[in-house]
Design a protein around this motif. Structure first.
Motif, PDB file in Angstrom:
ATOM      1  N   ARG A   1     -16.593 -70.628  90.743  1.00 55.25           N
ATOM      2  CA  ARG A   1     -15.788 -70.423  89.533  1.00 55.25           C
ATOM      3  C   ARG A   1     -16.446 -69.430  88.579  1.00 55.25           C
ATOM      4  O   ARG A   1     -15.799 -68.487  88.097  1.00 55.25           O
ATOM      5  N   GLU A   2     -17.732 -69.617  88.311  1.00 58.02           N
ATOM      6  CA  GLU A   2     -18.410 -68.765  87.332  1.00 58.02           C
ATOM      7  C   GLU A   2     -18.646 -67.357  87.869  1.00 58.02           C
ATOM      8  O   GLU A   2     -18.486 -66.378  87.139  1.00 58.02           O
ATOM      9  N   SER A   3     -19.011 -67.241  89.139  1.00 62.59           N
ATOM     10  CA  SER A   3     -19.236 -65.905  89.706  1.00 62.59           C
ATOM     11  C   SER A   3     -17.911 -65.156  89.827  1.00 62.59           C
ATOM     12  O   SER A   3     -17.859 -63.940  89.618  1.00 62.59           O
ATOM     13  N   ARG A   4     -16.851 -65.875  90.125  1.00 54.54           N
ATOM     14  CA  ARG A   4     -15.539 -65.225  90.196  1.00 54.54           C
ATOM     15  C   ARG A   4     -15.173 -64.617  88.846  1.00 54.54           C
ATOM     16  O   ARG A   4     -14.687 -63.474  88.786  1.00 54.54           O
ATOM     17  N   GLN A   5     -15.409 -65.335  87.775  1.00 51.14           N
ATOM     18  CA  GLN A   5     -15.108 -64.816  86.447  1.00 51.14           C
ATOM     19  C   GLN A   5     -15.961 -63.587  86.135  1.00 51.14           C
ATOM     20  O   GLN A   5     -15.465 -62.589  85.590  1.00 51.14           O
ATOM     21  N   LEU A   6     -17.233 -63.638  86.499  1.00 46.04           N
ATOM     22  CA  LEU A   6     -18.120 -62.505  86.248  1.00 46.04           C
ATOM     23  C   LEU A   6     -17.732 -61.294  87.091  1.00 46.04           C
ATOM     24  O   LEU A   6     -17.680 -60.162  86.591  1.00 46.04           O
ATOM     25  N   PHE A   7     -17.472 -61.514  88.363  1.00 46.54           N
ATOM     26  CA  PHE A   7     -17.073 -60.409  89.242  1.00 46.54           C
ATOM     27  C   PHE A   7     -15.772 -59.770  88.752  1.00 46.54           C
ATOM     28  O   PHE A   7     -15.607 -58.549  88.813  1.00 46.54           O
ATOM     29  N   ALA A   8     -14.857 -60.607  88.287  1.00 44.91           N
ATOM     30  CA  ALA A   8     -13.555 -60.103  87.859  1.00 44.91           C
ATOM     31  C   ALA A   8     -13.654 -59.285  86.575  1.00 44.91           C
ATOM     32  O   ALA A   8     -12.979 -58.268  86.423  1.00 44.91           O
ATOM     33  N   THR A   9     -14.501 -59.708  85.655  1.00 39.05           N
ATOM     34  CA  THR A   9     -14.560 -59.038  84.352  1.00 39.05           C
ATOM     35  C   THR A   9     -15.541 -57.862  84.339  1.00 39.05           C
ATOM     36  O   THR A   9     -15.291 -56.855  83.667  1.00 39.05           O
ATOM     37  N   LYS A  10     -16.627 -57.974  85.093  1.00 41.20           N
ATOM     38  CA  LYS A  10     -17.661 -56.936  85.050  1.00 41.20           C
ATOM     39  C   LYS A  10     -17.703 -56.061  86.293  1.00 41.20           C
ATOM     40  O   LYS A  10     -18.197 -54.929  86.242  1.00 41.20           O
ATOM     41  N   GLY A  11     -17.230 -56.587  87.407  1.00 41.58           N
ATOM     42  CA  GLY A  11     -17.366 -55.869  88.665  1.00 41.58           C
ATOM     43  C   GLY A  11     -18.619 -56.311  89.393  1.00 41.58           C
ATOM     44  O   GLY A  11     -19.628 -56.680  88.767  1.00 41.58           O
ATOM     45  N   TYR A  12     -18.574 -56.254  90.718  1.00 43.01           N
ATOM     46  CA  TYR A  12     -19.679 -56.745  91.548  1.00 43.01           C
ATOM     47  C   TYR A  12     -21.011 -56.089  91.199  1.00 43.01           C
ATOM     48  O   TYR A  12     -22.030 -56.755  91.049  1.00 43.01           O
ATOM     49  N   GLY A  13     -20.995 -54.766  91.054  1.00 43.93           N
ATOM     50  CA  GLY A  13     -22.249 -54.040  90.856  1.00 43.93           C
ATOM     51  C   GLY A  13     -22.952 -54.349  89.551  1.00 43.93           C
ATOM     52  O   GLY A  13     -24.172 -54.186  89.442  1.00 43.93           O
ATOM     53  N   ALA A  14     -22.206 -54.811  88.542  1.00 41.48           N
ATOM     54  CA  ALA A  14     -22.789 -55.057  87.226  1.00 41.48           C
ATOM     55  C   ALA A  14     -23.261 -56.490  87.035  1.00 41.48           C
ATOM     56  O   ALA A  14     -23.780 -56.838  85.967  1.00 41.48           O
ATOM     57  N   VAL A  15     -23.102 -57.315  88.054  1.00 43.16           N
ATOM     58  CA  VAL A  15     -23.454 -58.729  87.941  1.00 43.16           C
ATOM     59  C   VAL A  15     -24.679 -59.025  88.798  1.00 43.16           C
ATOM     60  O   VAL A  15     -24.699 -58.714  89.987  1.00 43.16           O
ATOM     61  N   GLY A  16     -25.698 -59.598  88.181  1.00 41.32           N
ATOM     62  CA  GLY A  16     -26.908 -59.963  88.911  1.00 41.32           C
ATOM     63  C   GLY A  16     -26.958 -61.455  89.187  1.00 41.32           C
ATOM     64  O   GLY A  16     -26.270 -62.251  88.545  1.00 41.32           O
ATOM     65  N   LEU A  17     -27.798 -61.845  90.143  1.00 43.10           N
ATOM     66  CA  LEU A  17     -27.929 -63.263  90.470  1.00 43.10           C
ATOM     67  C   LEU A  17     -28.438 -64.076  89.292  1.00 43.10           C
ATOM     68  O   LEU A  17     -28.026 -65.223  89.098  1.00 43.10           O
ATOM     69  N   SER A  18     -29.324 -63.488  88.488  1.00 45.06           N
ATOM     70  CA  SER A  18     -29.859 -64.215  87.335  1.00 45.06           C
ATOM     71  C   SER A  18     -28.746 -64.589  86.362  1.00 45.06           C
ATOM     72  O   SER A  18     -28.727 -65.702  85.812  1.00 45.06           O
ATOM     73  N   GLU A  19     -27.819 -63.660  86.145  1.00 46.36           N
ATOM     74  CA  GLU A  19     -26.707 -63.946  85.243  1.00 46.36           C
ATOM     75  C   GLU A  19     -25.791 -65.017  85.833  1.00 46.36           C
ATOM     76  O   GLU A  19     -25.280 -65.879  85.113  1.00 46.36           O
ATOM     77  N   ILE A  20     -25.588 -64.969  87.146  1.00 48.57           N
ATOM     78  CA  ILE A  20     -24.728 -65.956  87.798  1.00 48.57           C
ATOM     79  C   ILE A  20     -25.295 -67.359  87.646  1.00 48.57           C
ATOM     80  O   ILE A  20     -24.595 -68.293  87.232  1.00 48.57           O
ATOM     81  N   VAL A  21     -26.579 -67.530  87.963  1.00 48.51           N
ATOM     82  CA  VAL A  21     -27.155 -68.876  87.891  1.00 48.51           C
ATOM     83  C   VAL A  21     -27.258 -69.355  86.451  1.00 48.51           C
ATOM     84  O   VAL A  21     -27.083 -70.553  86.159  1.00 48.51           O
ATOM     85  N   ARG A  22     -27.513 -68.433  85.529  1.00 49.67           N
ATOM     86  CA  ARG A  22     -27.569 -68.819  84.116  1.00 49.67           C
ATOM     87  C   ARG A  22     -26.203 -69.285  83.633  1.00 49.67           C
ATOM     88  O   ARG A  22     -26.070 -70.316  82.959  1.00 49.67           O
ATOM     89  N   THR A  23     -25.170 -68.543  83.983  1.00 55.26           N
ATOM     90  CA  THR A  23     -23.821 -68.903  83.563  1.00 55.26           C
ATOM     91  C   THR A  23     -23.363 -70.201  84.211  1.00 55.26           C
ATOM     92  O   THR A  23     -22.686 -71.025  83.576  1.00 55.26           O
ATOM     93  N   ALA A  24     -23.724 -70.393  85.473  1.00 53.47           N
ATOM     94  CA  ALA A  24     -23.325 -71.597  86.199  1.00 53.47           C
ATOM     95  C   ALA A  24     -24.182 -72.803  85.839  1.00 53.47           C
ATOM     96  O   ALA A  24     -23.808 -73.942  86.153  1.00 53.47           O
ATOM     97  N   GLY A  25     -25.326 -72.571  85.210  1.00 52.96           N
ATOM     98  CA  GLY A  25     -26.212 -73.674  84.844  1.00 52.96           C
ATOM     99  C   GLY A  25     -26.921 -74.298  86.024  1.00 52.96           C
ATOM    100  O   GLY A  25     -27.172 -75.511  86.046  1.00 52.96           O
ATOM    101  N   VAL A  26     -27.245 -73.470  87.008  1.00 52.20           N
ATOM    102  CA  VAL A  26     -27.964 -73.966  88.189  1.00 52.20           C
ATOM    103  C   VAL A  26     -29.195 -73.094  88.420  1.00 52.20           C
ATOM    104  O   VAL A  26     -29.377 -72.059  87.772  1.00 52.20           O
ATOM    105  N   THR A  27     -30.039 -73.520  89.350  1.00 52.61           N
ATOM    106  CA  THR A  27     -31.227 -72.745  89.689  1.00 52.61           C
ATOM    107  C   THR A  27     -30.905 -71.755  90.805  1.00 52.61           C
ATOM    108  O   THR A  27     -29.891 -71.900  91.512  1.00 52.61           O
ATOM    109  N   LYS A  28     -31.781 -70.761  90.975  1.00 52.34           N
ATOM    110  CA  LYS A  28     -31.589 -69.838  92.094  1.00 52.34           C
ATOM    111  C   LYS A  28     -31.713 -70.572  93.416  1.00 52.34           C
ATOM    112  O   LYS A  28     -31.046 -70.239  94.394  1.00 52.34           O
ATOM    113  N   GLY A  29     -32.563 -71.587  93.446  1.00 52.65           N
ATOM    114  CA  GLY A  29     -32.703 -72.380  94.664  1.00 52.65           C
ATOM    115  C   GLY A  29     -31.394 -73.052  95.049  1.00 52.65           C
ATOM    116  O   GLY A  29     -31.037 -73.103  96.230  1.00 52.65           O
TER     117      GLY A  29
END
Length: 202
Positions: free
Chosen positions: A19-47
Protein backbone atom coordinates in the motif's frame (compact mmCIF):
# COMPACT_ATOMS: atom_id res chain seq x y z
CA UNK A 1 -1.97 -20.29 17.69
CA UNK A 2 1.30 -18.36 17.81
CA UNK A 3 2.15 -19.48 14.27
CA UNK A 4 -1.21 -18.22 13.08
CA UNK A 5 -0.67 -14.82 14.69
CA UNK A 6 2.81 -14.56 13.17
CA UNK A 7 1.42 -15.45 9.75
CA UNK A 8 -1.22 -12.73 10.11
CA UNK A 9 1.44 -10.23 11.14
CA UNK A 10 3.61 -11.13 8.14
CA UNK A 11 0.65 -10.75 5.80
CA UNK A 12 -0.25 -7.41 7.38
CA UNK A 13 3.35 -6.23 6.88
CA UNK A 14 3.23 -7.28 3.24
CA UNK A 15 -0.05 -5.46 2.68
CA UNK A 16 1.34 -2.33 4.33
CA UNK A 17 4.46 -2.41 2.18
CA UNK A 18 2.39 -2.79 -0.97
CA UNK A 19 0.00 0.00 0.00
CA UNK A 20 2.65 2.53 1.01
CA UNK A 21 5.10 1.76 -1.80
CA UNK A 22 2.27 1.92 -4.32
CA UNK A 23 1.41 5.43 -3.16
CA UNK A 24 5.06 6.49 -3.35
CA UNK A 25 5.63 4.95 -6.77
CA UNK A 26 2.45 6.55 -8.08
CA UNK A 27 3.19 10.06 -6.82
CA UNK A 28 6.98 10.23 -7.21
CA UNK A 29 7.85 7.60 -9.78
CA UNK A 30 9.98 4.49 -9.30
CA UNK A 31 13.33 6.21 -9.78
CA UNK A 32 12.69 8.86 -7.12
CA UNK A 33 11.73 6.44 -4.36
CA UNK A 34 14.35 4.75 -2.20
CA UNK A 35 14.02 1.74 0.07
CA UNK A 36 14.71 3.89 3.13
CA UNK A 37 11.71 6.08 2.34
CA UNK A 38 9.52 3.02 1.75
CA UNK A 39 10.33 1.37 5.07
CA UNK A 40 10.04 4.68 6.93
CA UNK A 41 6.64 5.39 5.42
CA UNK A 42 5.45 1.83 6.02
CA UNK A 43 6.78 1.82 9.59
CA UNK A 44 8.77 -1.38 9.16
CA UNK A 45 12.44 -2.34 9.14
CA UNK A 46 14.50 -3.08 6.06
CA UNK A 47 14.78 -6.62 7.35
CA UNK A 48 11.00 -6.93 7.26
CA UNK A 49 10.94 -5.62 3.71
CA UNK A 50 13.63 -8.05 2.57
CA UNK A 51 11.70 -10.89 4.19
CA UNK A 52 8.98 -10.33 1.58
CA UNK A 53 10.84 -8.76 -1.35
CA UNK A 54 14.48 -9.21 -2.30
CA UNK A 55 14.78 -5.81 -4.01
CA UNK A 56 12.96 -2.58 -4.81
CA UNK A 57 12.30 -3.97 -8.29
CA UNK A 58 10.65 -7.06 -6.79
CA UNK A 59 8.43 -4.85 -4.63
CA UNK A 60 7.52 -2.74 -7.65
CA UNK A 61 6.68 -5.88 -9.61
CA UNK A 62 4.23 -6.92 -6.90
CA UNK A 63 2.66 -3.45 -6.95
CA UNK A 64 2.39 -3.55 -10.74
CA UNK A 65 0.72 -6.97 -10.61
CA UNK A 66 -1.78 -5.58 -8.10
CA UNK A 67 -2.60 -2.58 -10.32
CA UNK A 68 -2.91 -4.71 -13.45
CA UNK A 69 -5.15 -7.17 -11.63
CA UNK A 70 -7.45 -4.37 -10.45
CA UNK A 71 -7.71 -2.94 -13.97
CA UNK A 72 -8.41 -6.41 -15.38
CA UNK A 73 -11.17 -6.88 -12.80
CA UNK A 74 -12.78 -3.59 -13.85
CA UNK A 75 -12.60 -4.61 -17.51
CA UNK A 76 -14.07 -8.05 -16.79
CA UNK A 77 -16.88 -6.57 -14.68
CA UNK A 78 -17.84 -4.13 -17.44
CA UNK A 79 -17.83 -6.90 -20.05
CA UNK A 80 -19.73 -9.37 -17.88
CA UNK A 81 -22.48 -6.82 -17.33
CA UNK A 82 -23.37 -7.10 -21.02
CA UNK A 83 -25.17 -10.01 -22.68
CA UNK A 84 -24.18 -9.45 -26.32
CA UNK A 85 -20.62 -10.62 -27.16
CA UNK A 86 -19.87 -7.56 -29.31
CA UNK A 87 -21.06 -5.20 -26.60
CA UNK A 88 -18.97 -7.15 -24.10
CA UNK A 89 -15.89 -6.40 -26.20
CA UNK A 90 -16.62 -2.71 -26.59
CA UNK A 91 -17.62 -2.29 -22.94
CA UNK A 92 -14.40 -3.99 -21.84
CA UNK A 93 -12.27 -1.80 -24.11
CA UNK A 94 -13.95 1.35 -22.86
CA UNK A 95 -13.52 0.22 -19.24
CA UNK A 96 -9.80 -0.30 -19.87
CA UNK A 97 -9.40 3.21 -21.26
CA UNK A 98 -11.32 4.69 -18.35
CA UNK A 99 -9.39 2.72 -15.71
CA UNK A 100 -6.10 3.60 -17.37
CA UNK A 101 -6.78 7.33 -17.07
CA UNK A 102 -6.33 7.04 -13.32
CA UNK A 103 -2.97 8.78 -12.68
CA UNK A 104 -1.75 6.07 -10.31
CA UNK A 105 -2.46 3.31 -12.82
CA UNK A 106 -0.84 5.29 -15.64
CA UNK A 107 2.40 5.94 -13.79
CA UNK A 108 2.83 2.43 -12.43
CA UNK A 109 1.31 0.33 -15.21
CA UNK A 110 2.19 2.22 -18.38
CA UNK A 111 5.14 4.53 -17.65
CA UNK A 112 7.37 2.86 -15.07
CA UNK A 113 6.27 -0.73 -15.67
CA UNK A 114 8.02 -1.30 -19.01
CA UNK A 115 11.01 0.81 -17.94
CA UNK A 116 11.63 -1.02 -14.67
CA UNK A 117 10.87 -4.59 -15.69
CA UNK A 118 11.81 -4.46 -19.35
CA UNK A 119 9.41 -4.80 -22.24
CA UNK A 120 9.36 -8.62 -22.33
CA UNK A 121 8.50 -9.13 -18.67
CA UNK A 122 6.04 -6.24 -18.69
CA UNK A 123 4.24 -7.72 -21.69
CA UNK A 124 4.09 -11.11 -19.98
CA UNK A 125 2.42 -9.54 -16.95
CA UNK A 126 0.04 -7.59 -19.17
CA UNK A 127 -0.89 -10.78 -21.01
CA UNK A 128 -1.55 -12.57 -17.73
CA UNK A 129 -3.63 -9.73 -16.32
CA UNK A 130 -5.92 -8.53 -19.09
CA UNK A 131 -4.65 -9.20 -22.61
CA UNK A 132 -5.85 -12.80 -22.49
CA UNK A 133 -9.40 -11.53 -21.89
CA UNK A 134 -9.13 -9.53 -25.12
CA UNK A 135 -7.82 -12.58 -26.98
CA UNK A 136 -10.68 -14.71 -25.68
CA UNK A 137 -13.27 -12.09 -26.66
CA UNK A 138 -11.85 -11.72 -30.18
CA UNK A 139 -11.66 -15.49 -30.62
CA UNK A 140 -15.31 -15.87 -29.69
CA UNK A 141 -16.39 -13.10 -32.06
CA UNK A 142 -14.38 -14.57 -34.93
CA UNK A 143 -15.84 -18.03 -34.32
CA UNK A 144 -19.34 -16.51 -34.27
CA UNK A 145 -18.70 -14.71 -37.56
CA UNK A 146 -19.08 -11.25 -36.04
CA UNK A 147 -15.47 -10.43 -36.93
CA UNK A 148 -14.01 -11.64 -40.22
CA UNK A 149 -11.88 -14.74 -39.80
CA UNK A 150 -8.23 -13.87 -39.25
CA UNK A 151 -5.30 -14.74 -36.95
CA UNK A 152 -6.20 -13.64 -33.42
CA UNK A 153 -2.75 -13.00 -31.91
CA UNK A 154 -1.67 -10.08 -34.14
CA UNK A 155 -5.12 -8.50 -33.90
CA UNK A 156 -5.12 -8.74 -30.10
CA UNK A 157 -1.61 -7.25 -29.88
CA UNK A 158 -2.53 -4.38 -32.22
CA UNK A 159 -5.64 -3.50 -30.23
CA UNK A 160 -3.86 -3.86 -26.89
CA UNK A 161 -1.03 -1.64 -28.10
CA UNK A 162 -3.46 0.95 -29.41
CA UNK A 163 -5.27 1.10 -26.08
CA UNK A 164 -2.05 1.32 -24.06
CA UNK A 165 -0.79 4.12 -26.31
CA UNK A 166 -4.12 5.92 -26.05
CA UNK A 167 -3.96 5.70 -22.26
CA UNK A 168 -0.45 7.17 -22.28
CA UNK A 169 -1.60 10.03 -24.48
CA UNK A 170 -4.55 10.70 -22.20
CA UNK A 171 -2.11 10.94 -19.30
CA UNK A 172 -0.52 14.05 -20.79
CA UNK A 173 -3.35 15.56 -22.85
CA UNK A 174 -5.39 16.96 -19.99
CA UNK A 175 -8.17 18.47 -22.12
CA UNK A 176 -11.83 17.97 -21.20
CA UNK A 177 -13.46 15.57 -23.60
CA UNK A 178 -10.24 13.79 -24.62
CA UNK A 179 -11.40 10.50 -23.12
CA UNK A 180 -14.68 10.68 -25.06
CA UNK A 181 -12.84 11.60 -28.26
CA UNK A 182 -10.37 8.75 -27.78
CA UNK A 183 -13.15 6.28 -27.17
CA UNK A 184 -15.00 7.49 -30.28
CA UNK A 185 -11.87 6.87 -32.37
CA UNK A 186 -11.34 3.43 -30.83
CA UNK A 187 -15.01 2.54 -31.34
CA UNK A 188 -14.67 3.36 -35.04
CA UNK A 189 -11.59 1.12 -35.24
CA UNK A 190 -13.46 -1.71 -33.56
CA UNK A 191 -16.50 -1.24 -35.78
CA UNK A 192 -14.30 -1.59 -38.86
CA UNK A 193 -13.46 -5.14 -37.75
CA UNK A 194 -17.04 -6.32 -38.00
CA UNK A 195 -17.75 -8.69 -40.84
CA UNK A 196 -20.30 -7.56 -43.44
CA UNK A 197 -23.82 -8.51 -42.54
CA UNK A 198 -24.51 -12.11 -43.42
CA UNK A 199 -20.85 -13.20 -43.43
CA UNK A 200 -20.36 -16.49 -41.66
CA UNK A 201 -17.40 -17.89 -39.77
CA UNK A 202 -16.83 -20.56 -42.43
Amino acid sequence: MADGIRAQQREQTRRTLLRESRQLFATKGYGAVGLSEIVRTAGVTKGALYHHFDSKAALFRAVLEQVQREVAEQVAAAADAEADPWTQLTAGCRAFLTASTDPDAQRIMLVDGPAVLGWTEWRALDEAASAHHLTEALTGLIEAGVIARQPVAPLAHLLSGAMNEAALWLAVSGRPGDLDDTWAALARMLESLRAPYGTTAA
